[in-house]
Design a protein around this motif. Structure first.
Motif, PDB file in Angstrom:
ATOM      1  N   LEU A 276       0.814  -1.206   0.000  1.00 43.13           N
ATOM      2  CA  LEU A 276       0.000   0.000   0.000  1.00 43.13           C
ATOM      3  C   LEU A 276       0.853   1.265   0.000  1.00 43.13           C
ATOM      4  O   LEU A 276       0.449   2.285  -0.594  1.00 43.13           O
ATOM      5  CB  LEU A 276      -0.947  -0.002   1.195  1.00 43.13           C
ATOM      6  N   ASN A 277       2.007   1.224   0.626  1.00 44.35           N
ATOM      7  CA  ASN A 277       2.912   2.375   0.571  1.00 44.35           C
ATOM      8  C   ASN A 277       3.410   2.596  -0.853  1.00 44.35           C
ATOM      9  O   ASN A 277       3.544   3.739  -1.309  1.00 44.35           O
ATOM     10  CB  ASN A 277       4.090   2.178   1.523  1.00 44.35           C
ATOM     11  N   ASN A 278       3.682   1.503  -1.559  1.00 45.96           N
ATOM     12  CA  ASN A 278       4.092   1.619  -2.959  1.00 45.96           C
ATOM     13  C   ASN A 278       2.962   2.189  -3.814  1.00 45.96           C
ATOM     14  O   ASN A 278       3.186   3.031  -4.681  1.00 45.96           O
ATOM     15  CB  ASN A 278       4.526   0.247  -3.504  1.00 45.96           C
ATOM     16  N   VAL A 279       1.736   1.729  -3.551  1.00 40.96           N
ATOM     17  CA  VAL A 279       0.574   2.250  -4.271  1.00 40.96           C
ATOM     18  C   VAL A 279       0.400   3.738  -3.982  1.00 40.96           C
ATOM     19  O   VAL A 279       0.094   4.527  -4.885  1.00 40.96           O
ATOM     20  CB  VAL A 279      -0.692   1.463  -3.878  1.00 40.96           C
ATOM     21  N   SER A 280       0.614   4.125  -2.740  1.00 37.88           N
ATOM     22  CA  SER A 280       0.483   5.530  -2.358  1.00 37.88           C
ATOM     23  C   SER A 280       1.470   6.402  -3.132  1.00 37.88           C
ATOM     24  O   SER A 280       1.122   7.492  -3.603  1.00 37.88           O
ATOM     25  CB  SER A 280       0.708   5.685  -0.858  1.00 37.88           C
ATOM     26  N   GLU A 281       2.691   5.943  -3.270  1.00 33.31           N
ATOM     27  CA  GLU A 281       3.701   6.703  -4.012  1.00 33.31           C
ATOM     28  C   GLU A 281       3.298   6.862  -5.475  1.00 33.31           C
ATOM     29  O   GLU A 281       3.432   7.951  -6.058  1.00 33.31           O
ATOM     30  CB  GLU A 281       5.054   6.012  -3.898  1.00 33.31           C
ATOM     31  N   VAL A 282       2.794   5.788  -6.066  1.00 27.51           N
ATOM     32  CA  VAL A 282       2.365   5.841  -7.462  1.00 27.51           C
ATOM     33  C   VAL A 282       1.201   6.822  -7.616  1.00 27.51           C
ATOM     34  O   VAL A 282       1.175   7.652  -8.536  1.00 27.51           O
ATOM     35  CB  VAL A 282       1.956   4.434  -7.960  1.00 27.51           C
ATOM     36  N   ALA A 283       0.224   6.723  -6.710  1.00 28.53           N
ATOM     37  CA  ALA A 283      -0.958   7.580  -6.791  1.00 28.53           C
ATOM     38  C   ALA A 283      -0.593   9.059  -6.651  1.00 28.53           C
ATOM     39  O   ALA A 283      -1.114   9.911  -7.380  1.00 28.53           O
ATOM     40  CB  ALA A 283      -1.963   7.181  -5.713  1.00 28.53           C
ATOM     41  N   GLU A 284       0.291   9.368  -5.726  1.00 28.45           N
ATOM     42  CA  GLU A 284       0.721  10.747  -5.543  1.00 28.45           C
ATOM     43  C   GLU A 284       1.458  11.258  -6.767  1.00 28.45           C
ATOM     44  O   GLU A 284       1.256  12.393  -7.200  1.00 28.45           O
ATOM     45  CB  GLU A 284       1.631  10.857  -4.313  1.00 28.45           C
ATOM     46  N   ARG A 285       2.288  10.431  -7.334  1.00 29.99           N
ATOM     47  CA  ARG A 285       3.043  10.844  -8.514  1.00 29.99           C
ATOM     48  C   ARG A 285       2.127  11.099  -9.705  1.00 29.99           C
ATOM     49  O   ARG A 285       2.329  12.044 -10.472  1.00 29.99           O
ATOM     50  CB  ARG A 285       4.074   9.763  -8.862  1.00 29.99           C
ATOM     51  N   GLU A 286       1.089  10.272  -9.833  1.00 29.33           N
ATOM     52  CA  GLU A 286       0.173  10.386 -10.969  1.00 29.33           C
ATOM     53  C   GLU A 286      -0.951  11.387 -10.733  1.00 29.33           C
ATOM     54  O   GLU A 286      -1.635  11.798 -11.670  1.00 29.33           O
ATOM     55  CB  GLU A 286      -0.429   9.012 -11.282  1.00 29.33           C
TER      56      GLU A 286
END
Length: 203
Positions: free
Chosen positions: A138-148
C-alpha cells in the motif's frame, strides 16, 4: 356662591375628563397607526429579504457549475491503457467516462480486478502474507498515486486483507485513467498469502 363654585368645579372636572378621553383616543389612534405602519414595514422588509434569498438561491442553483454536469463517453484503444501512460489531468469534471464496450475490453486485460458498484468502479482484493507486506504494498501504491495525481480508495481488513478500489471521483465512474493506474498498481510488488495464492491460481 357655593353653587357657582360647585358648577365651576364640575365644569373643570368635565373638561379634564373630556380632554383626557380625547388624549387617550388620539394616543390610541397615533400609536395604532404607528404600530400598523411599523408592522407593515417589517413585514415588507421580511418579504423583500425572503424574496432576495429565493432569487439568490435560484441564481446560484442555475449558475453553479457543480449542479450542472454533462456526461460524455469515449471509446478507447485499450492497448494504450498501460503503465507507461500518464494519469495527468485525471480528476476533472470534463473527463469522459469509458463506454461499456471499452470497459469490457479493458477489464479483460486486468484479470486481478473486478467491476463493482454496477460498473462504476473496479476493485482488486487479496490476502497478503503479513501486516508488514500488506503495508509495503500500500505504501508503494500511495507513491504511485501521488506521482500520478490520481488516488484509489484503499483499506486493510483483518490485518492483512488488502482492498484497492478505483474510480474517477469527479465523474462518478470509470475513465481511461483508472485502467492506467490499475496497470501501474499491478506493477507494484506484492507478497501474497501462500494459501490465498494457491486458492486463486497464482502459484
Amino acid at each position: 356662591r357655593l353653587a357657582r363654585h360647585r358648577d365651576a368645579c364640575m365644569s373643570r372636572a368635565f373638561t379634564r375628563v373630556h380632554r383626557s378621553a380625547l388624549s387617550r383616543e388620539a394616543l390610541h389612534r397615533v400609536l395604532g397607526a404607528h404600530a400598523c405602519g411599523r408592522s407593515t414595514t417589517v413585514a415588507s422588509a421580511s418579504t423583500a429579504a425572503t424574496g432576495r434569498r429565493a432569487t439568490t438561491s435560484a441564481i446560484m442553483g442555475s449558475n453553479d457549475p457543480s449542479t450542472t454536469t454533462t456526461t460524455t463517453y469515449e471509446d478507447v484503444d485499450v492497448d494504450a491503457l498501460t503503465s507507461t501512460a500518464s494519469c495527468e489531468g485525471a480528476c476533472s469534471r470534463t473527463t469522459p467516462r469509458l463506454t461499456k464496450e471499452s470497459i469490457e475490453r479493458a477489464m479483460a486485460r486486468r484479470p486481478l480486478w473486478t467491476l463493482v458498484d454496477d460498473g462504476a468502479a473496479m476493485r482488486r482484493a487479496f490476502t497478503s502474507k503479513s501486516w508488514a507486506t500488506a503495508m509495503e504494498f500500500l505504501n508503494n501504491v500511495s507513491e504511485v498515486a501521488e506521482r500520478e495525481g490520481h488516488h484509489p480508495d484503499i483499506a486493510i481488513k483483518n490485518y492483512r486483507d488488502v482492498e484497492v478500489v478505483l474510480s474517477t471521483h469527479a465523474i462518478g465512474g470509470l475513465s481511461r485513467f483508472d485502467f492506467i493506474l490499475a496497470a501501474k498498481i499491478d506493477d507494484c510488488d506484492v507478497e501474497y498469502s501462500p494459501k490465498w495464492a494457491r486458492e486463486h491460481g497464482l502459484v
